[in-house]
Design an enzyme around this catalytic site. Structure first.
Site, PDB file in Angstrom:
ATOM      1  N   SER A 104       0.843  -1.291   0.107  1.00 22.59           N
ATOM      2  CA  SER A 104      -0.063  -0.011  -0.023  1.00 22.59           C
ATOM      3  C   SER A 104       0.978   1.186   0.103  1.00 22.59           C
ATOM      4  O   SER A 104       2.098   1.282   0.020  1.00 22.59           O
ATOM      5  CB  SER A 104      -0.933  -0.188   1.076  1.00 22.59           C
ATOM      6  OG  SER A 104      -0.316  -0.170   2.508  1.00 22.59           O
ATOM      7  N   LYS A 120       8.191 -14.359   6.262  1.00 25.11           N
ATOM      8  CA  LYS A 120       9.365 -13.957   6.774  1.00 25.11           C
ATOM      9  C   LYS A 120      10.288 -15.091   6.859  1.00 25.11           C
ATOM     10  O   LYS A 120      11.807 -15.104   7.037  1.00 25.11           O
ATOM     11  CB  LYS A 120       9.018 -13.355   8.314  1.00 25.11           C
ATOM     12  CG  LYS A 120       7.783 -12.547   8.480  1.00 25.11           C
ATOM     13  CD  LYS A 120       8.240 -11.358   8.016  1.00 25.11           C
ATOM     14  CE  LYS A 120       7.391 -10.267   8.846  1.00 25.11           C
ATOM     15  NZ  LYS A 120       6.485  -9.547   8.049  1.00 25.11           N
ATOM     16  N   GLU A 123       1.403 -11.548   7.674  1.00 22.44           N
ATOM     17  CA  GLU A 123       1.439 -10.322   7.040  1.00 22.44           C
ATOM     18  C   GLU A 123       0.638  -9.220   7.677  1.00 22.44           C
ATOM     19  O   GLU A 123      -0.495  -9.719   8.741  1.00 22.44           O
ATOM     20  CB  GLU A 123       0.841 -10.138   5.601  1.00 22.44           C
ATOM     21  CG  GLU A 123       1.862 -10.720   4.619  1.00 22.44           C
ATOM     22  CD  GLU A 123       3.142  -9.860   4.544  1.00 22.44           C
ATOM     23  OE1 GLU A 123       2.853  -8.583   4.628  1.00 22.44           O
ATOM     24  OE2 GLU A 123       4.207 -10.203   4.726  1.00 22.44           O
ATOM     25  N   ARG A 158       7.866   6.195   5.127  1.00 21.52           N
ATOM     26  CA  ARG A 158       6.931   6.134   6.237  1.00 21.52           C
ATOM     27  C   ARG A 158       7.684   6.451   7.615  1.00 21.52           C
ATOM     28  O   ARG A 158       8.741   6.052   7.662  1.00 21.52           O
ATOM     29  CB  ARG A 158       6.056   4.705   6.492  1.00 21.52           C
ATOM     30  CG  ARG A 158       4.889   4.696   5.549  1.00 21.52           C
ATOM     31  CD  ARG A 158       4.390   3.124   5.828  1.00 21.52           C
ATOM     32  NE  ARG A 158       5.506   2.137   5.643  1.00 21.52           N
ATOM     33  CZ  ARG A 158       5.441   0.728   6.130  1.00 21.52           C
ATOM     34  NH1 ARG A 158       4.324   0.496   6.583  1.00 21.52           N
ATOM     35  NH2 ARG A 158       6.311   0.120   5.844  1.00 21.52           N
TER      36      ARG A 158
HETATM   37  P1  ADP Z   1       4.506  -6.497   9.160  1.00 24.32           P
HETATM   38  O1  ADP Z   1       4.360  -7.653   8.290  1.00 24.32           O
HETATM   39  O2  ADP Z   1       3.682  -6.555  10.271  1.00 24.32           O
HETATM   40  O3  ADP Z   1       4.571  -5.298   8.196  1.00 24.32           O
HETATM   41  P2  ADP Z   1       7.410  -5.794   9.486  1.00 24.32           P
HETATM   42  O4  ADP Z   1       8.483  -6.703   9.416  1.00 24.32           O
HETATM   43  O5  ADP Z   1       7.342  -4.796   8.602  1.00 24.32           O
HETATM   44  O6  ADP Z   1       5.928  -6.611   9.617  1.00 24.32           O
HETATM   45  O7  ADP Z   1       7.392  -5.187  11.003  1.00 24.32           O
HETATM   46  C1  ADP Z   1       6.539  -3.979  11.427  1.00 24.32           C
HETATM   47  C2  ADP Z   1       7.301  -2.709  11.838  1.00 24.32           C
HETATM   48  O8  ADP Z   1       8.163  -3.179  12.745  1.00 24.32           O
HETATM   49  C3  ADP Z   1       8.295  -2.209  10.909  1.00 24.32           C
HETATM   50  O9  ADP Z   1       7.606  -1.302   9.829  1.00 24.32           O
HETATM   51  C4  ADP Z   1       9.300  -1.539  11.616  1.00 24.32           C
HETATM   52  O10 ADP Z   1       8.930  -0.246  11.830  1.00 24.32           O
HETATM   53  C5  ADP Z   1       9.288  -2.443  12.715  1.00 24.32           C
HETATM   54  N1  ADP Z   1      10.529  -3.534  12.487  1.00 24.32           N
HETATM   55  C6  ADP Z   1      10.338  -4.682  11.940  1.00 24.32           C
HETATM   56  N2  ADP Z   1      11.614  -5.174  11.821  1.00 24.32           N
HETATM   57  C7  ADP Z   1      12.640  -4.178  12.231  1.00 24.32           C
HETATM   58  C8  ADP Z   1      13.917  -4.342  12.520  1.00 24.32           C
HETATM   59  N3  ADP Z   1      14.588  -5.413  12.378  1.00 24.32           N
HETATM   60  N4  ADP Z   1      14.587  -3.174  12.976  1.00 24.32           N
HETATM   61  C9  ADP Z   1      13.988  -2.141  13.318  1.00 24.32           C
HETATM   62  N5  ADP Z   1      12.507  -2.284  13.289  1.00 24.32           N
HETATM   63  C10 ADP Z   1      11.905  -3.326  12.761  1.00 24.32           C
HETATM   64 MG    MG Z   2       5.927  -4.126   7.132  1.00 22.00          MG
END
Ligand code: ADP
Ligand code: MG
Length: 487
Positions: free
Chosen positions: A147, A317, A381, A463
């Site tokens: 998105s 993941k 997700e 973002r």
């Molecule tokens: P989702 O599938 O919920 O979008 P993400 O892997 O994007 O999962 O994680 C959600 C949020 O968590 C990210 O947008 C980021 O802000 C934070 N985040 C995730 N992984 C990391 C990381 N390795 N280091 C720092 N922040 C992280």
């Molecule tokens: Mg994400």
């Protein structure tokens, strides 16, 4: 050179900036529905008042590596299908209610043979810039329902307007930023172009305006304007129409004839099924039988799916974790040169599995000894599912050890923080923020034969969220839409 500071404005000037920001946003569709909305009333989307500094070299690397990432993910499906399917089968066991069901739908959809070998991917690779290395590090690779491609173009246009008309300048008459420091993401047009590419290949490489794109959407989608921007670009720039339907309404609105999909009311033929729903279990909860049947009905057709089920599942993941291994990369991208390989590898942080391997044992140890450096992620997700830092040990202790395999342990990235201003529901917040750069890409490929028909960059998204918030979802209320100031 360090970035310039944010513009320093007087209170009157900032109020003026806020008014102009809000009215530009409302005029041009940089908007979102509020919770519990009426159809006729919108809010300005949560945004930053100023663009946020991103090193130009990091930005350029993220843009440059995108097509390689696109290819990496589709090669998993086309060149390493057996390997991928083995992994997806084990994911299905850990997550039977969602990944497992999707996998079942995939298998059922091909029982009578593959009806449509072509597949469309609209991807977004998300990064943070690590503050010590000044290097982009990947958060995740999204393969379904990405998105903010629409709103990202809008905020670029807004901030460029504010800058060009002097609103960022104390004297109202200068551009505070040079024009090339504030690029505008072409994601709205480029994602529409990706859908048009799908339409073109569906029609045997003919630009046919009679077939349409089916947008499969969530009921009461608050972020529908982000999707509408893409729909309108698709029509304006390509003359291609679209039709919106929820999974629940598919049986009522969509019909099939000789394996081709049509809109019942108009008998318009559907070239591409574009999922902006169906990526999380919540999308099937309201009426599981009906919605899962709808998914199967759409899958088992000649329409090109964006994404196909294998493409959707390859964004899990677990796959991301397996891809941090250099030899897996080399096997999946056999023609990669050394420079490209280094570029890809430099975007990874450590991601560990919880399994019987040496890495798995290390994960189990680190999760308890150094949880402050990690985030624990399930194969889900859609936000809100991760476990952060000190919460990890208690969480792992709470669940059964045999379920640990459903999670990966990822090293936390430490991005630079900036005191930008966030505008949300009419309030201005002046706090430290951290930013996440997403790069879009589109790819049309033959899932059977492996040929790549087109592979393109499709703009970006920035973002931002308060430093104090772990999660970053904009619609979920944690984050906001921003744009880059390249320095
Ligand atoms: P989702 O599938 O919920 O979008 P993400 O892997 O994007 O999962 O994680 C959600 C949020 O968590 C990210 O947008 C980021 O802000 C934070 N985040 C995730 N992984 C990391 C990381 N390795 N280091 C720092 N922040 C992280
Ligand atoms: Mg994400």
């Amino acid at each position: 050179m360090p970035p310039k500071p944010f513009p320093q404005l007087s209170t009157d000037q900032e109020n003026d900036l806020k008014l102009n920001t809000e009215q530009w946003a409302l005029t041009n569709g940089l908007v979102m529905y509020p919770p519990n909305f009426d159809l006729h009333q919108v809010n300005v989307a949560p945004i930053t008042l100023f663009p946020t500094p991103i090193p130009k070299t990091s930005f350029e690397q993220a843009i440059k590596v995108q097509k390689l990432y696109n290819e990496l993910y589709i090669n998993l499906i086309t060149k390493r299908k057996d390997w991928l399917i083995d992994i997806l089968q084990s994911l299905a066991e850990f997550d039977p209610d969602f990944s497992g069901k999707l996998f079942d739908v995939y298998q059922e959809s091909i029982t009578d043979g593959v009806l449509q070998p072509l597949s469309l991917g609209i991807f977004r690779s998300d990064y943070m810039v690590d503050s010590s290395e000044q290097q982009i590090k990947q958060i995740e690779f999204n393969t379904v329902s990405v998105s903010f491609g629409g709103l990202s173009t809008k905020i670029g246009q807004l901030q460029s307007f504010l800058n060009s008309t002097g609103f960022y300048d104390k004297k109202y008459n200068f551009r505070y930023y040079d024009e090339d420091e504030l690029p505008i993401s072409s994601s709205a047009s480029d994602i529409a172009q990706g859908l048009a590419d799908g339409n073109y290949f569906y029609n045997g490489e003919v630009a046919n305006k009679d077939t349409i794109i089916l947008f499969v959407v969530q009921p009461n989608e608050r972020n529908c304007f982000d999707q509408r921007i893409i729909e309108y670009a698709l029509f304006q720039e390509h003359g291609i129409r679209s039709f919106r339907v929820t999974l629940e309404d598919v049986d009522q609105m969509i019909t099939k004839n000789n394996d081709k999909l049509y809109v019942k009311s108009t008998m318009d033929e559907i070239s591409v099924v574009y999922y902006r729903s169906g990526y999380g279990p919540g999308d099937y909860d309201s009426n599981p039988t009906k919605t899962w049947n709808a998914r199967l009905f759409l899958e088992k057709s000649q329409a090109i799916k964006c994404p196909s089920i294998l493409t959707q599942l390859s964004g899990s993941k677990k796959i991301q974790q397996l891809l941090t291994n250099e030899s897996v990369i080399k096997q999946t991208l056999p023609n990669i040169d050394d420079e490209e390989l280094l570029s890809l590898l430099s975007t990874f942080v450590r991601i560990l599995p919880f399994d019987d391997t040496e890495q798995g044992q290390e994960a189990a140890k680190l999760a308890f000894e150094k949880p402050e450096n990690f985030v624990l992620k399930p194969q889900r997700e859609g936000g809100g599912n991760n476990i952060y830092k000190q919460d990890i040990p208690a969480f792992l202790n709470k669940i059964s050890k045999k379920d640990w395999g459903a999670y990966i342990l990822m090293e936390l990235i430490n991005p630079e923080t900036y005191r930008n201003k966030i505008l949300r529901n009419g309030q201005t917040y002046h706090e430290n923020i951290v930013s996440e750069l997403g790069v879009f890409g589109t790819i049309v490929f033959d899932e059977q034969a492996g040929a790549i028909k087109s592979n393109k960059n499709a703009g970006w998204l920035l973002r931002s969220k308060f430093e104090t918030s772990d999660e970053g979802g904009v619609a979920a209320g944690f984050g906001c839409v921003d744009n880059v100031y390249l320095y």
